[in-house]
Structure formats: C-alpha cells, structure tokens
Design a protein around this motif. Structure first.
Motif, PDB file in Angstrom:
ATOM      1  N   SER A  35       0.818  -1.014  -0.073  1.00 49.01           N
ATOM      2  CA  SER A  35       0.116   0.027  -0.001  1.00 49.01           C
ATOM      3  C   SER A  35       0.767   1.115  -0.112  1.00 49.01           C
ATOM      4  O   SER A  35       2.068   1.278  -0.001  1.00 49.01           O
ATOM      5  CB  SER A  35      -0.970  -0.121   1.225  1.00 49.01           C
ATOM      6  OG  SER A  35      -0.041  -0.126   2.385  1.00 49.01           O
ATOM      7  N   GLU A  36       0.381   2.412   0.257  1.00 48.05           N
ATOM      8  CA  GLU A  36       0.959   3.542   0.290  1.00 48.05           C
ATOM      9  C   GLU A  36       1.874   3.849   1.701  1.00 48.05           C
ATOM     10  O   GLU A  36       2.569   4.558   1.892  1.00 48.05           O
ATOM     11  CB  GLU A  36       0.009   4.923   0.122  1.00 48.05           C
ATOM     12  CG  GLU A  36      -0.242   4.900  -1.492  1.00 48.05           C
ATOM     13  CD  GLU A  36      -1.471   6.045  -1.867  1.00 48.05           C
ATOM     14  OE1 GLU A  36      -1.901   6.658  -0.903  1.00 48.05           O
ATOM     15  OE2 GLU A  36      -1.589   6.222  -2.961  1.00 48.05           O
ATOM     16  N   GLU A  37       1.243   3.004   2.674  1.00 43.01           N
ATOM     17  CA  GLU A  37       1.682   3.225   4.007  1.00 43.01           C
ATOM     18  C   GLU A  37       3.161   2.660   4.149  1.00 43.01           C
ATOM     19  O   GLU A  37       3.622   1.690   3.713  1.00 43.01           O
ATOM     20  CB  GLU A  37       0.877   2.371   4.936  1.00 43.01           C
ATOM     21  CG  GLU A  37       1.056   2.443   6.175  1.00 43.01           C
ATOM     22  CD  GLU A  37       0.196   1.425   7.278  1.00 43.01           C
ATOM     23  OE1 GLU A  37       0.393   1.368   8.203  1.00 43.01           O
ATOM     24  OE2 GLU A  37      -0.720   0.989   6.737  1.00 43.01           O
ATOM     25  N   LYS A  38       4.013   3.528   4.982  1.00 43.30           N
ATOM     26  CA  LYS A  38       5.141   3.389   5.385  1.00 43.30           C
ATOM     27  C   LYS A  38       5.372   2.438   6.486  1.00 43.30           C
ATOM     28  O   LYS A  38       4.600   2.355   7.310  1.00 43.30           O
ATOM     29  CB  LYS A  38       5.963   4.674   5.774  1.00 43.30           C
ATOM     30  CG  LYS A  38       7.252   4.676   6.330  1.00 43.30           C
ATOM     31  CD  LYS A  38       7.885   5.849   6.776  1.00 43.30           C
ATOM     32  CE  LYS A  38       9.256   5.893   7.562  1.00 43.30           C
ATOM     33  NZ  LYS A  38       9.060   5.390   9.013  1.00 43.30           N
ATOM     34  N   GLY A  97      10.538   1.056   5.413  1.00 45.88           N
ATOM     35  CA  GLY A  97      10.761   1.713   4.205  1.00 45.88           C
ATOM     36  C   GLY A  97       9.358   2.188   3.521  1.00 45.88           C
ATOM     37  O   GLY A  97       8.289   2.055   3.943  1.00 45.88           O
ATOM     38  N   PRO A  98       9.469   2.976   2.699  1.00 50.24           N
ATOM     39  CA  PRO A  98       8.224   3.376   2.158  1.00 50.24           C
ATOM     40  C   PRO A  98       7.289   2.458   1.162  1.00 50.24           C
ATOM     41  O   PRO A  98       7.695   1.416   0.971  1.00 50.24           O
ATOM     42  CB  PRO A  98       8.779   4.352   0.938  1.00 50.24           C
ATOM     43  CG  PRO A  98       9.886   3.986   0.652  1.00 50.24           C
ATOM     44  CD  PRO A  98      10.411   3.385   1.697  1.00 50.24           C
ATOM     45  N   GLY A  99       5.867   2.485   1.311  1.00 49.58           N
ATOM     46  CA  GLY A  99       5.130   1.751   0.707  1.00 49.58           C
ATOM     47  C   GLY A  99       5.389   1.637  -0.840  1.00 49.58           C
ATOM     48  O   GLY A  99       5.717   2.901  -1.097  1.00 49.58           O
ATOM     49  N   TRP A 100       4.996   0.759  -1.443  1.00 45.25           N
ATOM     50  CA  TRP A 100       5.186   0.588  -2.837  1.00 45.25           C
ATOM     51  C   TRP A 100       4.027   1.018  -3.712  1.00 45.25           C
ATOM     52  O   TRP A 100       4.394   1.107  -4.884  1.00 45.25           O
ATOM     53  CB  TRP A 100       5.490  -1.100  -3.236  1.00 45.25           C
ATOM     54  CG  TRP A 100       6.784  -1.479  -2.678  1.00 45.25           C
ATOM     55  CD1 TRP A 100       7.852  -0.751  -2.166  1.00 45.25           C
ATOM     56  CD2 TRP A 100       7.401  -2.876  -3.177  1.00 45.25           C
ATOM     57  NE1 TRP A 100       9.084  -1.404  -2.137  1.00 45.25           N
ATOM     58  CE2 TRP A 100       8.856  -2.721  -2.677  1.00 45.25           C
ATOM     59  CE3 TRP A 100       7.102  -3.880  -3.912  1.00 45.25           C
ATOM     60  CZ2 TRP A 100       9.578  -3.540  -2.889  1.00 45.25           C
ATOM     61  CZ3 TRP A 100       7.985  -4.725  -4.048  1.00 45.25           C
ATOM     62  CH2 TRP A 100       9.361  -4.670  -3.602  1.00 45.25           C
ATOM     63  N   LYS A 101       2.938   1.282  -3.263  1.00 46.47           N
ATOM     64  CA  LYS A 101       1.852   1.552  -4.266  1.00 46.47           C
ATOM     65  C   LYS A 101       2.192   2.933  -4.854  1.00 46.47           C
ATOM     66  O   LYS A 101       2.709   4.032  -4.360  1.00 46.47           O
ATOM     67  CB  LYS A 101       0.504   1.862  -3.339  1.00 46.47           C
ATOM     68  CG  LYS A 101      -0.605   2.147  -4.064  1.00 46.47           C
ATOM     69  CD  LYS A 101      -1.026   1.001  -4.936  1.00 46.47           C
ATOM     70  CE  LYS A 101      -2.502   1.244  -5.586  1.00 46.47           C
ATOM     71  NZ  LYS A 101      -2.516   0.026  -6.539  1.00 46.47           N
ATOM     72  N   GLY A 102       2.149   2.945  -6.089  1.00 50.59           N
ATOM     73  CA  GLY A 102       2.353   3.971  -6.819  1.00 50.59           C
ATOM     74  C   GLY A 102       3.739   4.181  -7.167  1.00 50.59           C
ATOM     75  O   GLY A 102       4.252   5.295  -8.036  1.00 50.59           O
ATOM     76  N   VAL A 103       4.822   3.685  -6.771  1.00 43.46           N
ATOM     77  CA  VAL A 103       6.241   3.460  -7.135  1.00 43.46           C
ATOM     78  C   VAL A 103       6.511   3.755  -8.542  1.00 43.46           C
ATOM     79  O   VAL A 103       7.314   4.414  -8.931  1.00 43.46           O
ATOM     80  CB  VAL A 103       7.088   2.620  -6.314  1.00 43.46           C
ATOM     81  CG1 VAL A 103       6.817   1.296  -6.936  1.00 43.46           C
ATOM     82  CG2 VAL A 103       8.638   3.204  -6.382  1.00 43.46           C
ATOM     83  N   THR A 104       5.745   2.949  -9.245  1.00 46.69           N
ATOM     84  CA  THR A 104       6.260   2.788 -10.628  1.00 46.69           C
ATOM     85  C   THR A 104       5.712   4.256 -11.526  1.00 46.69           C
ATOM     86  O   THR A 104       5.777   4.397 -12.700  1.00 46.69           O
ATOM     87  CB  THR A 104       5.513   1.801 -11.573  1.00 46.69           C
ATOM     88  OG1 THR A 104       4.270   1.470 -11.536  1.00 46.69           O
ATOM     89  CG2 THR A 104       6.380   0.342 -10.850  1.00 46.69           C
ATOM     90  N   ASN A 142       1.578  -4.613  -8.840  1.00 44.41           N
ATOM     91  CA  ASN A 142       0.843  -3.787  -7.634  1.00 44.41           C
ATOM     92  C   ASN A 142       0.321  -2.555  -7.966  1.00 44.41           C
ATOM     93  O   ASN A 142      -0.660  -2.301  -7.353  1.00 44.41           O
ATOM     94  CB  ASN A 142       2.038  -3.787  -6.773  1.00 44.41           C
ATOM     95  CG  ASN A 142       1.261  -3.377  -5.553  1.00 44.41           C
ATOM     96  OD1 ASN A 142       0.618  -4.129  -4.701  1.00 44.41           O
ATOM     97  ND2 ASN A 142       1.840  -2.058  -4.851  1.00 44.41           N
ATOM     98  N   ASP A 143       0.871  -1.676  -9.109  1.00 45.50           N
ATOM     99  CA  ASP A 143       0.406  -0.563  -9.431  1.00 45.50           C
ATOM    100  C   ASP A 143      -0.696  -0.648 -10.610  1.00 45.50           C
ATOM    101  O   ASP A 143      -1.181   0.391 -10.771  1.00 45.50           O
ATOM    102  CB  ASP A 143       1.373   0.465  -9.847  1.00 45.50           C
ATOM    103  CG  ASP A 143       2.373   0.712  -8.781  1.00 45.50           C
ATOM    104  OD1 ASP A 143       1.924   0.902  -7.689  1.00 45.50           O
ATOM    105  OD2 ASP A 143       3.368   1.175  -9.036  1.00 45.50           O
TER     106      ASP A 143
END
Length: 164
Positions: A91-94, A97-104, A160-161
């Motif tokens: 998810s976006e939740e840290k 480390g940072p959450g992976w949602k939206g990283v791409t 995931n995105d």
C-alpha cells in the motif's frame, strides 16, 4: 549477577537501535554538495542531474513488457515475500521503508532498477534516494539481488500498481 545481565541486554538493544536507525553510518556527510562523475566505461547518471531521473547505476534503458510477464511477476512476488515484505507494504503506508503503491508512477524503471541493485551508491549520491532516507531514517540494506531478480521485482511492482 542480575544487574550485569540487565546491563548487557540493555546495551545490546541500544546498539542495535542506533545501528538500525542509521546512526552508525557517516557516509552521508557532504555527498549532496558535489555530484560524483560516472567513471569511464560505466553508464548511469550523477546526483543533481535535474532532467535525468534514471538514478546512478548501470541501467539506462529498461524495456518493459506489455502485457505484464506473468512469470516475472510471480518471481518478483516471491522475492518480495522473502526480502522486501518485512520493510515495505504494498500500500502507500510506510513500514520501515516507503510503501510500494504508486512507485512505478513516481519513478522510472531505470531509477527503480538502479536503486534495487546499487542501493549504497544511490543513497550516498542520488538526491531522490537521499530524500527518502531523510523520511525513513533507515538505510535500505543491499539485498544482493541479481539483475534478473531486480527486474522481476520491478514487474511485480508494476502489477501492484495496476499496470497490464
């Protein structure tokens, strides 16, 4: 005897806390001011290059699959489960480390691949990686992923995105 045991446990816990929070590392000092040049024969970018968001490392062009490669997604998910999931949520939740949602959507494939495979140099020299370090306050450990494993993790991130 009881106090010696308590002191030993407390001291060890304190050292682990300081090291885990990045307090044991001094490599970050003064690396933000002067971008490092890429050595001859190597590819990549230097810190401070405003128009190039590929990061620092050997990946300058990462061809993406359309549609997603199911085998790579599965391999990337397995790597995530073993090496990434304890610090990163999907998810976006840290977490750590940072959450992976939206990283791409936020980072180029090249930047992601360079960060995964060249984490120490990226954290020392790349402005975007340094900004994440300031937020997370813990250096990501080098997971020693092969290029193929890193590419599979990228494919899993894309799935995931919601990429197809």
């Amino acid at each position: 005897m009881h106090y010696k045991h308590f002191f030993s446990i407390t001291f060890t816990a304190g050292i682990l806390f300081i090291y885990g929070c990045g307090g044991g590392s001094t490599q970050q000092a003064d690396t933000r001011e002067t971008p490092a040049a890429t050595p001859a024969g190597e590819t990549g970018t230097t810190a401070g290059t405003a128009d190039d968001k590929k990061g620092i490392g050997k990946f300058t062009d990462v061809p993406l699959t359309h549609p997603l490669d199911a085998k790579m997604v599965t391999a990337g998910e397995k790597t995530y489960d073993v090496k990434c999931g304890s610090c990163h949520k999907l998810s976006e939740e840290k977490l750590v480390g940072p959450g992976w949602k939206g990283v791409t959507d936020r980072r180029t494939p090249e930047w992601i691949m360079n960060f995964i495979t060249n984490v120490d140099e990226m954290l020392n020299k790349d402005a975007e990686a340094q900004a994440m370090l300031e937020i997370c306050m813990v250096r990501m450990p080098n997971q020693n992923l092969s290029d193929e494993e890193a590419r599979a993790v990228l494919e899993f991130m894309r799935k995931n995105d919601g990429k197809n």
